[in-house]
Design an enzyme around this catalytic site. Structure first.
Site, PDB file in Angstrom:
ATOM      1  N   ASP A 266      58.032  96.467 105.849  1.00  0.00           N
ATOM      2  CA  ASP A 266      57.899  95.471 107.164  1.00  0.00           C
ATOM      3  C   ASP A 266      57.836  94.241 106.437  1.00  0.00           C
ATOM      4  OD1 ASP A 266      56.711  94.545 109.662  1.00  0.00           O
ATOM      5  OD2 ASP A 266      56.849  96.554 110.010  1.00  0.00           O
TER       6      ASP A 266
ATOM      7  N   ASN B 169      63.290  98.520 121.296  1.00  0.00           N
ATOM      8  CA  ASN B 169      62.478  98.152 122.292  1.00  0.00           C
ATOM      9  C   ASN B 169      63.606  97.219 123.352  1.00  0.00           C
ATOM     10  OD1 ASN B 169      59.899  98.639 121.387  1.00  0.00           O
ATOM     11  ND2 ASN B 169      60.175  96.710 119.961  1.00  0.00           N
TER      12      ASN B 169
ATOM     13  N   HIS C 230      53.716  90.657 111.872  1.00  0.00           N
ATOM     14  CA  HIS C 230      54.207  92.015 112.251  1.00  0.00           C
ATOM     15  C   HIS C 230      53.858  93.270 111.237  1.00  0.00           C
ATOM     16  CE1 HIS C 230      57.249  95.327 113.012  1.00  0.00           C
ATOM     17  NE2 HIS C 230      57.053  94.841 114.197  1.00  0.00           N
TER      18      HIS C 230
END
Length: 452
Positions: A202, A327, A235
């Site tokens: 990430d 998303n 994040h």
């Protein structure tokens, strides 16, 4: 004995004691400041670089920030946009190319290539190379490299975005997600083990966050090629916290695992995106350094061969791979979630309804809590975010608990247990919105304990 004699003896003893003290002081060895620093215990594997502050709750609206990043990519003169269906888009760098060689080229060959493309080699691991040209477009680069016999394939350097839609609420009292998937009951069977490492690929992690610092093992920064994957975005810290925020420590929020170490891999930059090359490099590093489960809360709608090879590399070495579906409320397959080796995760709301932002499709395996999820955030803070990025680490943590309880299970068996014990939602059986259903920690661990 007279008082005068006693006084003389006492005085003599005092004089002798004073002389001993003076000798010790005189002959005490000199200790340099840097040597004393080396003797002080240091927290491993990271040393705090910023002072800890009192935990705070932050208000975020990175949905707008995510759209801003997409708009910047759409307008950037050096970035090419792929339109998949009139709405969903992928991006790559126009003057860069990812090249896989069948055998490693010699230094002289690299220099010849650099002259031919009017550019430079900018990154490399194993047989994978990234070249950037000052003047040639991707199509021109592709045509050139496809003519070289030692090249296995060449493809764009795709850009991967984090799959997150934060909102503006929360704190630990909003942790509806843990009871929704029977986490507390599951803890009676397994709370995890230190020997089962979970990698989070990430934006890195807040390395001295008070709720995470003791759960981190040595990680990797693919950009600087060192072991300092500091999170400048937040994040990755949020994702890691869902998995491993230290429970029962009177601090912040509780993660799903109690003991599994987190291996933070920084493959997304401060703006929240990275390339297919960066992510693939992070996956391979994690596998080579002992990760048993890998979380990928990121995606792109364009399949990448370099990423697919990294996924297969991990899968073939018995690593469990978990990825967020995306998303954009679309059925357009997102990668790496759509690869068959990966557990693809969609999101549900607190009432267990399908989250409107969550991607869907036949490739979806399961769903997990994804809306208003409280977790750790950068700069020692806490935040609630929403998105399939938040749903995926619930499944990752469950895989870590299963492997801790029954290390004999293969990655395929772990995946099947998660699927078989999911709570069916929506239409009966597997459907495009819920997959096989909502994960259930207790039932999965109960089945894992009975599996040979």
């Amino acid at each position: 004995m007279s008082k005068r004699a006693l006084f003389a003896i006492a005085a003599g003893m005092i004089i002798v004691f004073a002389m001993i003290i003076a000798m010790v002081t005189t002959y005490r060895p000199t200790v340099r400041h840097e040597e004393t620093n080396q003797l002080k215990p240091k927290p491993a594997p990271y040393q705090a670089t910023t002072p800890r502050s009192h935990p705070t709750v932050v208000t975020l609206d990175s949905l707008a920030m995510g759209e801003k990043i997409k708009n910047q990519l759409n307008r950037h003169p050096k970035i090419i946009k792929i339109d998949h269906n009139g709405r969903d888009k992928s991006h790559y760098f126009n003057h860069e190319i990812t090249v896989r060689f069948r055998k490693l080229p010699a230094v002289q060959e690299i220099k010849r290539i650099e002259r031919a493309i009017d550019g430079k080699l900018i990154n490399q691991f194993d047989h994978f190379f990234i070249f950037r040209s000052n003047s040639k477009t991707y199509l021109e680069l592709h045509q050139y490299f496809e003519s070289i016999p030692t090249v296995s394939y060449s493809e764009p350097n795709y850009i991967y975005l984090q799959n997150e839609i934060p909102n503006d609420l929360l704190y630990s009292r909003y942790q509806w997600n843990l009871p929704a998937i029977d986490t507390e009951a599951g803890w009676m069977l397994s709370r995890g083990k230190k020997g089962v490492t979970i990698a989070v690929i990430d934006s890195g992690v807040d390395l001295d966050h008070p709720d995470l610092a003791r759960r981190l093992q040595t990680g990797y920064n693919v950009f600087t090629e060192n072991n300092i994957p500091e999170d400048e975005n937040g994040h990755g810290t949020h994702v890691a916290g869902i998995i491993a925020s230290q429970p029962n420590n009177h601090e912040g929020v509780a993660g799903i695992t109690w003991f599994n170490p987190i291996m933070p891999i920084k493959a997304l930059n401060a703006d929240g995106y990275g390339t297919s090359f960066d992510v693939a490099k992070g996956i391979r590093w994690a596998v080579d350094h002992g990760a048993k489960v890998i979380n990928l809360s990121l995606g792109n709608y364009q399949p990448s061969t370099v990423l697919e090879e990294a996924i297969r590399y991990a899968y073939d070495r018995d690593v469990v791979l978990v990825a967020a579906s995306g998303n954009d409320s679309t059925s357009q397959p997102s990668f790496p979630a759509a690869y068959p080796e990966v557990i693809s995760v969609g999101a549900v709301n607190p009432d267990l309804s399908f989250a409107s932002y969550s991607n869907y499709g036949n490739y979806l395996d399961v769903v997990a809590p994804g809306t208003n999820i409280a977790s750790t955030f950068s700069h020692h803070r806490y935040a609630a975010l929403s998105g399939t990025s938040m749903a995926a680490p619930h499944v990752t943590a469950l895989a870590g608990l299963i492997r801790s309880l029954n290390p004999r299970l293969s990655n395929d068996e772990v995946k099947q247990i998660i699927i078989d014990t999911a709570t069916d939602l929506g239409n009966s059986g597997k459907d495009p919105y819920y997959g096989y259903g909502l994960i259930n920690v207790y039932r999965a661990l109960e089945l894992a304990s009975r599996s040979s």
